[in-house]
Motif scaffolding. Structure first.
Motif, mmCIF file in Angstrom:
data_model
loop_
_atom_site.group_PDB
_atom_site.id
_atom_site.type_symbol
_atom_site.label_atom_id
_atom_site.label_comp_id
_atom_site.label_asym_id
_atom_site.label_seq_id
_atom_site.Cartn_x
_atom_site.Cartn_y
_atom_site.Cartn_z
ATOM 1 N N LEU A 32 0.705 -0.947 0.186
ATOM 2 C CA LEU A 32 -0.224 -0.406 0.071
ATOM 3 C C LEU A 32 1.410 1.210 -0.275
ATOM 4 C CD1 LEU A 32 -2.057 -2.754 1.608
ATOM 5 C CD2 LEU A 32 -2.980 -0.553 2.905
ATOM 6 N N ALA A 33 0.518 2.129 -0.445
ATOM 7 C CA ALA A 33 1.044 3.907 -0.543
ATOM 8 C C ALA A 33 -0.123 4.294 0.207
ATOM 9 C CB ALA A 33 0.973 4.701 -2.175
ATOM 10 N N LEU A 34 0.339 4.981 1.491
ATOM 11 C CA LEU A 34 -0.029 6.054 2.304
ATOM 12 C C LEU A 34 1.047 6.854 2.226
ATOM 13 C CD1 LEU A 34 -2.228 6.414 4.395
ATOM 14 C CD2 LEU A 34 -0.392 6.505 5.990
ATOM 15 N N GLN A 35 -0.617 8.405 1.332
ATOM 16 C CA GLN A 35 -0.232 10.083 1.195
ATOM 17 C C GLN A 35 -0.777 9.747 2.740
ATOM 18 O OE1 GLN A 35 -1.419 11.686 -2.121
ATOM 19 N NE2 GLN A 35 -0.603 13.498 -1.553
ATOM 20 N N TYR A 36 0.280 11.175 3.177
ATOM 21 C CA TYR A 36 0.444 11.782 4.178
ATOM 22 C C TYR A 36 0.659 13.493 4.187
ATOM 23 C CZ TYR A 36 5.159 11.950 4.891
ATOM 24 O OH TYR A 36 6.944 11.978 4.978
ATOM 25 N N ALA A 37 0.909 13.772 3.271
ATOM 26 C CA ALA A 37 1.290 14.972 3.374
ATOM 27 C C ALA A 37 1.258 15.865 1.924
ATOM 28 C CB ALA A 37 2.374 15.957 3.677
ATOM 29 N N ARG A 38 1.372 16.832 1.033
ATOM 30 C CA ARG A 38 2.003 17.496 -0.009
ATOM 31 C C ARG A 38 1.893 19.064 -0.073
ATOM 32 N NH1 ARG A 38 -5.208 17.330 -1.579
ATOM 33 N NH2 ARG A 38 -5.842 19.302 -0.554
ATOM 34 N N ARG A 39 2.221 19.406 -0.673
ATOM 35 C CA ARG A 39 2.870 20.557 -0.552
ATOM 36 C C ARG A 39 3.355 20.962 -2.603
ATOM 37 N NH1 ARG A 39 8.364 21.749 -1.980
ATOM 38 N NH2 ARG A 39 9.551 20.342 -2.103
ATOM 39 N N THR A 40 3.199 22.479 -2.678
ATOM 40 C CA THR A 40 3.158 22.718 -3.983
ATOM 41 C C THR A 40 4.865 23.162 -4.671
ATOM 42 O OG1 THR A 40 1.125 23.120 -4.307
ATOM 43 C CG2 THR A 40 2.532 24.500 -6.385
ATOM 44 N N ALA A 41 5.369 22.960 -5.297
ATOM 45 C CA ALA A 41 7.120 23.497 -5.825
ATOM 46 C C ALA A 41 6.916 23.609 -6.701
ATOM 47 C CB ALA A 41 8.335 22.215 -4.641
ATOM 48 N N VAL A 42 8.320 24.699 -7.362
ATOM 49 C CA VAL A 42 8.348 25.244 -8.258
ATOM 50 C C VAL A 42 9.261 24.201 -8.870
ATOM 51 C CG1 VAL A 42 9.506 26.911 -9.523
ATOM 52 C CG2 VAL A 42 8.733 27.489 -7.921
ATOM 53 N N ARG A 43 9.041 23.866 -10.040
ATOM 54 C CA ARG A 43 10.359 22.272 -11.238
ATOM 55 C C ARG A 43 11.476 22.843 -11.172
ATOM 56 N NH1 ARG A 43 7.618 18.866 -14.613
ATOM 57 N NH2 ARG A 43 9.216 18.954 -16.076
ATOM 58 N N GLY A 44 11.656 23.919 -11.468
ATOM 59 C CA GLY A 44 13.244 24.138 -11.923
ATOM 60 C C GLY A 44 13.744 23.888 -9.839
ATOM 61 N N ASN A 45 13.435 23.807 -8.704
ATOM 62 C CA ASN A 45 13.876 22.877 -7.639
ATOM 63 C C ASN A 45 13.797 21.371 -7.667
ATOM 64 O OD1 ASN A 45 14.673 25.778 -6.779
ATOM 65 N ND2 ASN A 45 11.973 26.042 -6.145
ATOM 66 N N LEU A 46 13.172 21.336 -8.582
ATOM 67 C CA LEU A 46 12.760 20.099 -8.233
ATOM 68 C C LEU A 46 13.114 18.689 -9.044
ATOM 69 C CD1 LEU A 46 8.635 19.665 -7.843
ATOM 70 C CD2 LEU A 46 10.233 19.305 -5.988
ATOM 71 N N PHE A 47 14.067 19.057 -10.197
ATOM 72 C CA PHE A 47 14.551 18.878 -11.523
ATOM 73 C C PHE A 47 15.851 19.137 -11.546
ATOM 74 C CE2 PHE A 47 10.179 18.067 -12.689
ATOM 75 C CZ PHE A 47 10.288 16.254 -12.552
ATOM 76 N N HIS A 48 16.950 18.473 -11.562
ATOM 77 C CA HIS A 48 18.470 18.810 -12.093
ATOM 78 C C HIS A 48 18.792 19.743 -13.486
ATOM 79 C CE1 HIS A 48 22.284 18.206 -11.395
ATOM 80 N NE2 HIS A 48 22.149 17.837 -13.368
#
Length: 270
Positions: A16-32
């Motif tokens: 099972l996958a259990l999601q306990y939180a979320r947030r919104t970010a900018v893609r430039g901070n997420l991908f190399h």
């Protein structure tokens, strides 16, 4: 509810996958690698995973603690991972094993609240965070909880710490595999389910996009090892296998919900 999901066959698991939180970010901070979409926003989901067999209840990673969540601006925190798991049945004392894919704060947050679990961590990961390099590389320090790592390290005195070197089958049908990349001792978990093998990639591939487009995440310990991790995950999932990324909100869209109960936030991977 969890007991109804336990497979009858030995060596077979339900994940099972259990999601306990979320947030919104900018893609430039997420991908190399920056591109024309770098200024766009993207949702980041936070998960723990539960693997159950006939006799075992295994937690994969330990999420963010409530105290840490309170200090994080922009985090939509549904509740403690253990609280949400409890709504599905398992109590903290019933979790017999906690596999830590790596020792970042958002994967170790409730380790101190597991009274009976054995912790499983790669030797290279534990030695890195307890060694001199992590203390000197200041850009990584915000990712780490000293209190959580100390708790895990001291568990060795009570015989509750399993330090792994490389790949190991922990139980029939469930194994860990060292890949590195995101952290020095990053590991992934391969689980045999009724629907075929499931590879819980965790942060070895934050999003489907990372592994599907061969596009590394922004936060990494060694770039060549992250590419190597993609290759190893593909190998472990070859054929009918399923890869589960660590922070992709699409996970909850691609797999069926465990229950419609308020606050469950859980899907059945396999």
């Amino acid at each position: 509810m969890i007991d109804t999901l336990r497979p009858a066959a030995a060596g077979t698991w339900t994940v099972l996958a259990l999601q306990y939180a979320r947030r919104t970010a900018v893609r430039g901070n997420l991908f190399h690698q920056r591109d024309e979409r770098s200024a766009e926003s993207q949702e980041v989901a936070y998960y723990v995973w539960l693997a159950v067999s006939q006799t075992r209840t295994v937690l994969i990673d330990a999420g963010i603690s409530p105290a840490t969540a309170e200090s994080m601006d922009g985090l939509d925190y549904f509740g403690s991972p253990l609280q949400l798991l409890g709504e599905l049945g398992p109590t903290p004392g019933e979790i017999d094993t906690c596999i830590l894919t790596h020792l970042h704060y958002d994967h170790t947050g409730v380790v101190a609240d597991l009274p009976a679990a054995r912790y499983v961590v790669q030797r290279r990961e534990l030695e890195y965070w307890n060694g001199p390099w992590a203390a000197r590389i200041t850009s990584e320090q915000w990712l780490h909880s000293r209190a959580d790592t100390d708790h895990i390290s001291f568990a060795d005195r009570g015989g509750r710490l399993d330090i792994v070197d490389g790949d190991l089958e922990l139980f029939p049908g469930l194994s860990v595999h060292a890949v590195g990349g995101h952290t020095a001792g990053m590991q992934v978990v391969r689980v045999n389910t009724r629907r075929g093998p499931v590879v819980v990639a965790s942060d070895a591939s934050h999003f489907y996009e990372n592994i599907e487009d061969d596009s590394p995440f922004a936060i990494l310990h060694a770039l060549p090892d992250m590419y190597g991790a993609f290759d190893r995950i593909r190998e472990l999932a070859a054929g009918s296998g399923t890869v589960v990324p660590g922070h992709d909100p699409l996970v909850r869209q691609r797999f069926p919900a465990v229950t419609d109960a308020l606050g469950a936030h859980a899907v059945i991977i396999g």
